[in-house]
Design a protein around this motif. Structure first.
Motif, PDB file in Angstrom:
ATOM      1  N   LEU A   1       0.809  -1.219   0.000  1.00 47.99           N
ATOM      2  CA  LEU A   1       0.000   0.000   0.000  1.00 47.99           C
ATOM      3  C   LEU A   1       0.848   1.277   0.000  1.00 47.99           C
ATOM      4  CD1 LEU A   1      -3.123  -0.777   2.221  1.00 47.99           C
ATOM      5  CD2 LEU A   1      -2.804  -0.998  -0.243  1.00 47.99           C
ATOM      6  N   PRO A   2       1.931   1.358   0.765  1.00 50.91           N
ATOM      7  CA  PRO A   2       2.749   2.577   0.676  1.00 50.91           C
ATOM      8  C   PRO A   2       3.279   2.842  -0.730  1.00 50.91           C
ATOM      9  CG  PRO A   2       3.301   1.369   2.663  1.00 50.91           C
ATOM     10  CD  PRO A   2       2.395   0.476   1.860  1.00 50.91           C
ATOM     11  N   ARG A   3       3.566   1.793  -1.472  1.00 50.00           N
ATOM     12  CA  ARG A   3       4.070   1.987  -2.837  1.00 50.00           C
ATOM     13  C   ARG A   3       2.953   2.381  -3.796  1.00 50.00           C
ATOM     14  NH1 ARG A   3       7.485  -0.693  -0.004  1.00 50.00           N
ATOM     15  NH2 ARG A   3       9.732  -0.559  -0.472  1.00 50.00           N
ATOM     16  N   TYR A   4       1.768   1.834  -3.605  1.00 46.52           N
ATOM     17  CA  TYR A   4       0.643   2.301  -4.414  1.00 46.52           C
ATOM     18  C   TYR A   4       0.294   3.751  -4.070  1.00 46.52           C
ATOM     19  CZ  TYR A   4      -0.550  -2.187  -6.587  1.00 46.52           C
ATOM     20  OH  TYR A   4      -0.539  -3.334  -7.349  1.00 46.52           O
ATOM     21  N   GLU A   5       0.439   4.113  -2.808  1.00 45.95           N
ATOM     22  CA  GLU A   5       0.201   5.506  -2.420  1.00 45.95           C
ATOM     23  C   GLU A   5       1.204   6.431  -3.106  1.00 45.95           C
ATOM     24  OE1 GLU A   5       0.510   5.198   1.775  1.00 45.95           O
ATOM     25  OE2 GLU A   5      -1.526   4.418   2.054  1.00 45.95           O
ATOM     26  N   ALA A   6       2.470   6.022  -3.125  1.00 47.75           N
ATOM     27  CA  ALA A   6       3.495   6.830  -3.789  1.00 47.75           C
ATOM     28  C   ALA A   6       3.219   6.930  -5.284  1.00 47.75           C
ATOM     29  CB  ALA A   6       4.876   6.220  -3.542  1.00 47.75           C
ATOM     30  N   PHE A   7       2.787   5.832  -5.877  1.00 42.77           N
ATOM     31  CA  PHE A   7       2.438   5.842  -7.301  1.00 42.77           C
ATOM     32  C   PHE A   7       1.262   6.783  -7.552  1.00 42.77           C
ATOM     33  CE2 PHE A   7       0.093   3.549 -10.843  1.00 42.77           C
ATOM     34  CZ  PHE A   7       0.893   4.062 -11.854  1.00 42.77           C
ATOM     35  N   GLY A   8       0.280   6.747  -6.666  1.00 39.26           N
ATOM     36  CA  GLY A   8      -0.867   7.635  -6.808  1.00 39.26           C
ATOM     37  C   GLY A   8      -0.471   9.099  -6.720  1.00 39.26           C
ATOM     38  N   ARG A   9       0.396   9.423  -5.768  1.00 39.16           N
ATOM     39  CA  ARG A   9       0.848  10.819  -5.644  1.00 39.16           C
ATOM     40  C   ARG A   9       1.615  11.258  -6.886  1.00 39.16           C
ATOM     41  NH1 ARG A   9       2.051   9.031  -0.368  1.00 39.16           N
ATOM     42  NH2 ARG A   9       4.243   8.740  -0.932  1.00 39.16           N
ATOM     43  N   ALA A  10       2.481  10.383  -7.372  1.00 46.66           N
ATOM     44  CA  ALA A  10       3.309  10.741  -8.526  1.00 46.66           C
ATOM     45  C   ALA A  10       2.468  10.938  -9.783  1.00 46.66           C
ATOM     46  CB  ALA A  10       4.365   9.667  -8.766  1.00 46.66           C
ATOM     47  N   THR A  11       1.470  10.084  -9.993  1.00 48.63           N
ATOM     48  CA  THR A  11       0.631  10.244 -11.182  1.00 48.63           C
ATOM     49  C   THR A  11      -0.271  11.469 -11.056  1.00 48.63           C
ATOM     50  OG1 THR A  11      -0.948   8.644 -10.251  1.00 48.63           O
ATOM     51  CG2 THR A  11       0.652   7.818 -11.858  1.00 48.63           C
ATOM     52  N   ALA A  12      -0.722  11.769  -9.839  1.00 50.72           N
ATOM     53  CA  ALA A  12      -1.543  12.969  -9.641  1.00 50.72           C
ATOM     54  C   ALA A  12      -0.721  14.230  -9.910  1.00 50.72           C
ATOM     55  CB  ALA A  12      -2.110  12.994  -8.223  1.00 50.72           C
ATOM     56  N   GLU A  13       0.522  14.240  -9.436  1.00 50.44           N
ATOM     57  CA  GLU A  13       1.401  15.386  -9.690  1.00 50.44           C
ATOM     58  C   GLU A  13       1.705  15.519 -11.177  1.00 50.44           C
ATOM     59  OE1 GLU A  13       4.765  14.689  -7.224  1.00 50.44           O
ATOM     60  OE2 GLU A  13       3.675  15.087  -5.354  1.00 50.44           O
ATOM     61  N   GLN A  14       1.871  14.390 -11.839  1.00 53.50           N
ATOM     62  CA  GLN A  14       2.118  14.414 -13.278  1.00 53.50           C
ATOM     63  C   GLN A  14       0.910  14.993 -14.018  1.00 53.50           C
ATOM     64  OE1 GLN A  14       4.008  11.242 -16.274  1.00 53.50           O
ATOM     65  NE2 GLN A  14       2.033  10.562 -15.504  1.00 53.50           N
ATOM     66  N   ALA A  15      -0.284  14.575 -13.626  1.00 50.86           N
ATOM     67  CA  ALA A  15      -1.498  15.078 -14.279  1.00 50.86           C
ATOM     68  C   ALA A  15      -1.639  16.588 -14.072  1.00 50.86           C
ATOM     69  CB  ALA A  15      -2.724  14.344 -13.739  1.00 50.86           C
ATOM     70  N   ARG A  16      -1.341  17.059 -12.863  1.00 45.73           N
ATOM     71  CA  ARG A  16      -1.414  18.505 -12.606  1.00 45.73           C
ATOM     72  C   ARG A  16      -0.393  19.260 -13.447  1.00 45.73           C
ATOM     73  NH1 ARG A  16      -2.468  16.774  -7.235  1.00 45.73           N
ATOM     74  NH2 ARG A  16      -0.248  16.846  -6.709  1.00 45.73           N
ATOM     75  N   ALA A  17       0.799  18.688 -13.577  1.00 47.94           N
ATOM     76  CA  ALA A  17       1.841  19.344 -14.371  1.00 47.94           C
ATOM     77  C   ALA A  17       1.425  19.469 -15.829  1.00 47.94           C
ATOM     78  CB  ALA A  17       3.154  18.561 -14.253  1.00 47.94           C
ATOM     79  N   TRP A  18       0.792  18.436 -16.369  1.00 44.33           N
ATOM     80  CA  TRP A  18       0.316  18.498 -17.754  1.00 44.33           C
ATOM     81  C   TRP A  18      -0.787  19.548 -17.900  1.00 44.33           C
ATOM     82  CZ3 TRP A  18       1.580  16.882 -22.510  1.00 44.33           C
ATOM     83  CH2 TRP A  18       2.584  15.923 -22.626  1.00 44.33           C
ATOM     84  N   LYS A  19      -1.692  19.590 -16.960  1.00 44.24           N
ATOM     85  CA  LYS A  19      -2.778  20.571 -17.031  1.00 44.24           C
ATOM     86  C   LYS A  19      -2.223  21.992 -17.003  1.00 44.24           C
ATOM     87  CE  LYS A  19      -7.115  21.883 -14.778  1.00 44.24           C
ATOM     88  NZ  LYS A  19      -8.042  21.579 -13.644  1.00 44.24           N
ATOM     89  N   ASP A  20      -1.253  22.225 -16.112  1.00 41.98           N
ATOM     90  CA  ASP A  20      -0.651  23.560 -16.015  1.00 41.98           C
ATOM     91  C   ASP A  20       0.136  23.909 -17.278  1.00 41.98           C
ATOM     92  OD1 ASP A  20      -1.716  23.776 -13.483  1.00 41.98           O
ATOM     93  OD2 ASP A  20       0.156  23.272 -12.452  1.00 41.98           O
ATOM     94  N   ALA A  21       0.897  22.935 -17.779  1.00 41.37           N
ATOM     95  CA  ALA A  21       1.753  23.190 -18.941  1.00 41.37           C
ATOM     96  C   ALA A  21       0.950  23.479 -20.196  1.00 41.37           C
ATOM     97  CB  ALA A  21       2.678  22.000 -19.173  1.00 41.37           C
ATOM     98  N   CYS A  22      -0.265  22.958 -20.253  1.00 37.61           N
ATOM     99  CA  CYS A  22      -1.058  23.076 -21.476  1.00 37.61           C
ATOM    100  C   CYS A  22      -2.109  24.176 -21.412  1.00 37.61           C
ATOM    101  CB  CYS A  22      -1.702  21.731 -21.796  1.00 37.61           C
ATOM    102  SG  CYS A  22      -0.505  20.515 -22.418  1.00 37.61           S
ATOM    103  N   GLN A  23      -1.974  25.073 -20.458  1.00 34.80           N
ATOM    104  CA  GLN A  23      -2.910  26.194 -20.394  1.00 34.80           C
ATOM    105  C   GLN A  23      -2.896  27.012 -21.680  1.00 34.80           C
ATOM    106  OE1 GLN A  23      -5.132  26.958 -18.034  1.00 34.80           O
ATOM    107  NE2 GLN A  23      -4.550  25.272 -16.682  1.00 34.80           N
ATOM    108  N   ASP A  24      -1.708  27.108 -22.302  1.00 31.43           N
ATOM    109  CA  ASP A  24      -1.597  27.895 -23.539  1.00 31.43           C
ATOM    110  C   ASP A  24      -1.597  27.021 -24.789  1.00 31.43           C
ATOM    111  OD1 ASP A  24       0.831  26.675 -23.285  1.00 31.43           O
ATOM    112  OD2 ASP A  24       2.039  28.507 -23.449  1.00 31.43           O
ATOM    113  N   GLY A  25      -1.839  25.705 -24.615  1.00 28.57           N
ATOM    114  CA  GLY A  25      -1.933  24.823 -25.769  1.00 28.57           C
ATOM    115  C   GLY A  25      -0.613  24.336 -26.324  1.00 28.57           C
ATOM    116  N   ASP A  26       0.489  24.547 -25.593  1.00 30.88           N
ATOM    117  CA  ASP A  26       1.801  24.109 -26.076  1.00 30.88           C
ATOM    118  C   ASP A  26       2.680  23.812 -24.863  1.00 30.88           C
ATOM    119  OD1 ASP A  26       4.265  23.684 -27.219  1.00 30.88           O
ATOM    120  OD2 ASP A  26       4.192  25.430 -28.532  1.00 30.88           O
ATOM    121  N   PHE A  27       3.119  22.551 -24.726  1.00 28.38           N
ATOM    122  CA  PHE A  27       3.881  22.183 -23.530  1.00 28.38           C
ATOM    123  C   PHE A  27       5.389  22.316 -23.706  1.00 28.38           C
ATOM    124  CE2 PHE A  27       3.220  17.999 -25.687  1.00 28.38           C
ATOM    125  CZ  PHE A  27       4.537  17.573 -25.820  1.00 28.38           C
TER     126      PHE A  27
END
Length: 347
Positions: free
Chosen positions: A37-63
């Motif tokens: 479970l601690p490793r799945y939790e770490a995986f969950g945090r990392a993928t959530a942070e990745q998703a936020r980074a993509w959303k932020d990077a694509c505000q202007d339509g170009d990453f």
């Protein structure tokens, strides 16, 4: 380290060696709660942070301006998956989740085809979650995201942005589903702690422990059979550099190190419940396996073509095989946990 081992001993009710092996139910529960479970939790945090980074990077339509940040998030999230990819017991095995997270090996260029389909949808506007889930599994996870980050194609920057946002969101959602499945009030962990079987994942607590041990042994085999042997070939001129996992992103050796570090951690938890002499011998071989993969060259594919650098790969294969044999011939018998078939055994 001593505190962690003492905690595991308490959880599994470890007794003197003469008292026999621990009960399989508490052994499996302790492994899931302290390791998995601690490793799945770490995986969950990392993928959530990745998703936020993509959303932020694509505000202007170009990453492109945020490419290095996105690559860093990708590497960390992929490390998180490498730590648990060997585990087939539990919610990760439902709904093709593991294949959706990481499809491979890709022998028919399925990832490129699926990514092209996704980019075509993205050229028309934002891609809904349901649309991603209807795609081929080859286009839903890390291999498709890797191509977006480390290759270029004919799609517009905006379409590539939308595709990246959709894939990263999909990965975060799958990670959350896996964790929620384990934590559910009537999920496999809750049933295991009540001494029950699970209708999907294991018939009884003894089978749960056996599946965890089998996944662990299969994990060492997986590194050899899927990450090293296909690249190495039988000779330098038979090497296949592009068979290396993550060669585009330069993470072939990194992925192996992340996987082996996690496998060794799980093996040591099992070993802590075994007689001290068995645990000590296994720990020595686990340390040797970790040291061997630490020496793998970062350019794994190119190293396989070099007669002078192939020995490092061959040494890692041998050390991993020894660790796998330790589990099958020492730890599993000492704990009274039988090994079953794993996904790599074939028919």
């Amino acid at each position: 380290m001593r505190l962690r081992l003492a905690l595991i001993a308490l959880l599994i009710g470890a007794a003197p060696a003469l008292a026999g092996p621990p009960a399989p139910g508490p052994l499996a529960s302790a492994m899931i709660e302290s390791y998995l479970l601690p490793r799945y939790e770490a995986f969950g945090r990392a993928t959530a942070e990745q998703a936020r980074a993509w959303k932020d990077a694509c505000q202007d339509g170009d990453f492109s301006a945020d490419l290095e940040t996105l690559r860093e998030r990708f590497q960390v999230a992929a490390d998180g998956w490498a730590a648990v990819e060997h585990v087939t017991i539990g919610p990760a095995s439902v709904g093709l989740r593991a294949d959706r997270i990481y499809f491979g090996p890709d022998r028919r260029n399925a990832v490129a085809k699926a990514l092209g389909e996704l980019e075509a949808k993205a050229s028309e506007g934002d891609v809904a979650e349901e649309a991603v889930q209807r795609l081929s599994v080859a286009g839903q996870g890390f291999p498709a995201l890797e191509r977006l980050l480390y290759e270029t194609d004919k799609a517009t920057p905006q379409a590539r942005c939308r595709a990246g946002v959709a894939i990263s969101r999909n990965l975060a959602m799958i990670a959350e589903e896996i964790l929620s499945g384990w934590r559910a009030a009537d999920g496999p962990l809750a049933r295991l702690k009540r001494g029950e079987g699970d209708p999907v994942h294991f018939a009884d607590p003894a089978q749960a422990a056996a599946r965890l041990m089998t996944d662990l042994a299969g994990g060492f085999q997986r590194v050899n059979d899927m990450k090293l042997f296909p690249v190495l070939g039988s000779a330098p001129d038979m090497a296949r550099p592009k068979a290396a996992e993550g060669w585009r992103s330069g993470r072939s050796a990194r992925a192996i190190r992340a996987a082996v570090a996690s496998l060794a951690a799980q093996a040591r938890i099992f070993a802590a419940a075994a007689p001290k002499d068995v645990a000590a011998a296994v720990d020595k071989d686990l340390a040797a396996a970790e040291a061997a993969v630490a020496k793998l060259p970062d350019d794994l594919g190119q190293a396989a073509e070099d007669p002078k650098r192939r020995p490092a790969m061959e040494a890692a294969i041998a050390a991993l095989k020894t660790a796998q044999n330790d589990l099958a011939k020492s730890i599993a018998p000492a704990l009274g946990v039988p090994l079953g078939f794993n996904a790599l055994d074939g028919d």
